[in-house]
Design an enzyme around this catalytic site. Structure first.
Site, PDB file in Angstrom:
ATOM      1  N   LEU A 187     -24.597  12.474  13.533  1.00  0.00           N
ATOM      2  CA  LEU A 187     -24.712  13.117  15.009  1.00  0.00           C
ATOM      3  C   LEU A 187     -23.720  13.004  15.100  1.00  0.00           C
ATOM      4  CD1 LEU A 187     -26.419  13.103  17.902  1.00  0.00           C
ATOM      5  CD2 LEU A 187     -26.869  11.161  17.598  1.00  0.00           C
ATOM      6  N   ASP A 217     -22.866   8.153  14.379  1.00  0.00           N
ATOM      7  CA  ASP A 217     -22.870   9.307  15.465  1.00  0.00           C
ATOM      8  C   ASP A 217     -21.021   8.981  15.288  1.00  0.00           C
ATOM      9  OD1 ASP A 217     -22.679   7.376  17.915  1.00  0.00           O
ATOM     10  OD2 ASP A 217     -23.920   5.917  17.345  1.00  0.00           O
ATOM     11  N   SER A 218     -20.633  10.443  16.015  1.00  0.00           N
ATOM     12  CA  SER A 218     -19.361  10.515  16.499  1.00  0.00           C
ATOM     13  C   SER A 218     -18.542   9.503  15.188  1.00  0.00           C
ATOM     14  CB  SER A 218     -19.146   9.761  17.622  1.00  0.00           C
ATOM     15  OG  SER A 218     -18.126  10.226  18.162  1.00  0.00           O
ATOM     16  N   ALA A 219     -17.628   9.114  15.599  1.00  0.00           N
ATOM     17  CA  ALA A 219     -17.536   7.946  14.480  1.00  0.00           C
ATOM     18  C   ALA A 219     -17.892   7.145  13.256  1.00  0.00           C
ATOM     19  CB  ALA A 219     -15.919   6.811  15.227  1.00  0.00           C
TER      20      ALA A 219
END
Length: 326
Positions: free
Chosen positions: A193, A165-167
């Site tokens: 995500l 997710d994200s990074a």
């Protein structure tokens, strides 16, 4: 099966009152705090310490969930078991988010235990090196080594799922591209995500005001910091510029009001142009990494049903493709 994998989905669930309340809380707390702290190394250190304090608060996990700290080689992290009767011949390699300087496997257990249950297999949540002490290259090296370690432990590449997710979504895409470029066997699929995919000099102009959690200016500032001295259009630095030819099926999920929405969408479109089957989901008014809030957010729990459907379609696709390849 191609039609089941290569789809755009905009879930039509009514936005829950919990989501509306959480968006309001995030807008009044997380967004201004991030705007204040993410400006220099000192502020980042304060933010990191605040997150560390949060990790020390015991999380409430269901009785059927177990977490086992572990390491192999130089890779450390934790095994997360989302219930009994998991298929331990398969594994999910998970990369947590946190803008490459905060969070850990412990902060992301609300995602990893549910992902384990959805995938029907254990999750290894990697504790990769992060900034400001470490570089993007070192984070990617840890991810690649963890994948190689899983292969050495006897897992077949087709039985490994990459997710983040994200990074961690950035790291998932960069890992897939690096594995492909090195000629290594590729995992079954990737799940991203709210991925952070564009660390170039491009300024974010979409959803700047509507995103309840991420201040666009601070995201741009972090991108400049992590790419200082690098070619910020290198696909391993900004996966939005990658050629995804040969990459396995992808599931890319974002919220409709996120500042990262358009760069996630650009990866989905680019990968499809390169022949990759992509399930792209855009959830109405969901905040950044909304499944992390699944303990209190109904949409966060529904997300994992979508992951299960995607993985079923991936398995059917591989089962169909194997005889054709033979």
């Amino acid at each position: 099966m191609v039609d089941e994998l290569n789809v755009d989905i905009r879930p039509e669930y009514p936005v829950s009152w919990q989501a509306a309340a959480i968006n309001g809380v995030l807008r009044g707390t997380m967004k201004p705090i991030s705007t204040l702290l993410v400006r220099n190394t000192t502020g980042m250190a304060v933010a990191s310490r605040l997150m560390c304090l949060g990790e020390r608060v015991p999380g409430i996990l269901p009785g059927h969930v177990s977490v086992v700290p572990d390491g192999f080689g130089s890779c450390t992290g934790e095994w997360v078991y989302g219930g009994p009767y998991l298929d331990e011949r398969k594994v999910v390699l998970y990369f947590h988010g946190g803008a490459y300087f905060v969070c850990s496997p412990a902060t992301h257990r609300p995602i990893t235990w549910r992902l384990s249950a959805a995938a029907g297999s254990p999750v290894f949540s990697l504790d990769y090196r992060q900034g400001p002490v470490h570089t993007l290259a070192e984070s990617l090296a840890d991810a690649l080594q963890a994948y190689e370690c899983l292969l050495n432990l006897g897992y077949a590449a087709k039985d490994i799922l990459l997710a983040g997710d994200s990074a961690g979504g950035h790291l998932t895409l960069a890992t897939l591209l690096a594995l492909r470029d090195r000629g290594m066997p590729l995992p079954a699929a990737g799940v991203c995500l709210s991925p952070w995919t564009d660390l170039s000099e491009s300024r974010r102009r979409v959803n700047v005001w509507s995103d309840p959690m991420l201040p666009a200016g601070r995201v741009d500032w972090l991108a400049r910091r992590w790419t200082d001295g690098l070619d910020c259009r290198d696909p391993l630095v900004s996966p939005v510029y990658g050629d995804y030819t040969g990459i396995p099926p992808l599931m890319i999920v974002t919220g409709s009001t996120e500042v990262l929405r358009d760069e996630a969408r650009r990866v989905a479109l680019s990968a499809r142009e390169n022949g990759v089957q992509v399930t792209y989901e855009e959830w109405t008014r969901m905040p950044h990494i909304f499944p992390l809030l699944a303990d209190v957010l109904p949409e966060g729990r529904l997300f994992f049903e979508h992951v299960s459907r995607f993985l079923d379609a991936v398995r059917d696709h591989h089962a169909t493709a194997a005889p054709e390849a033979a």
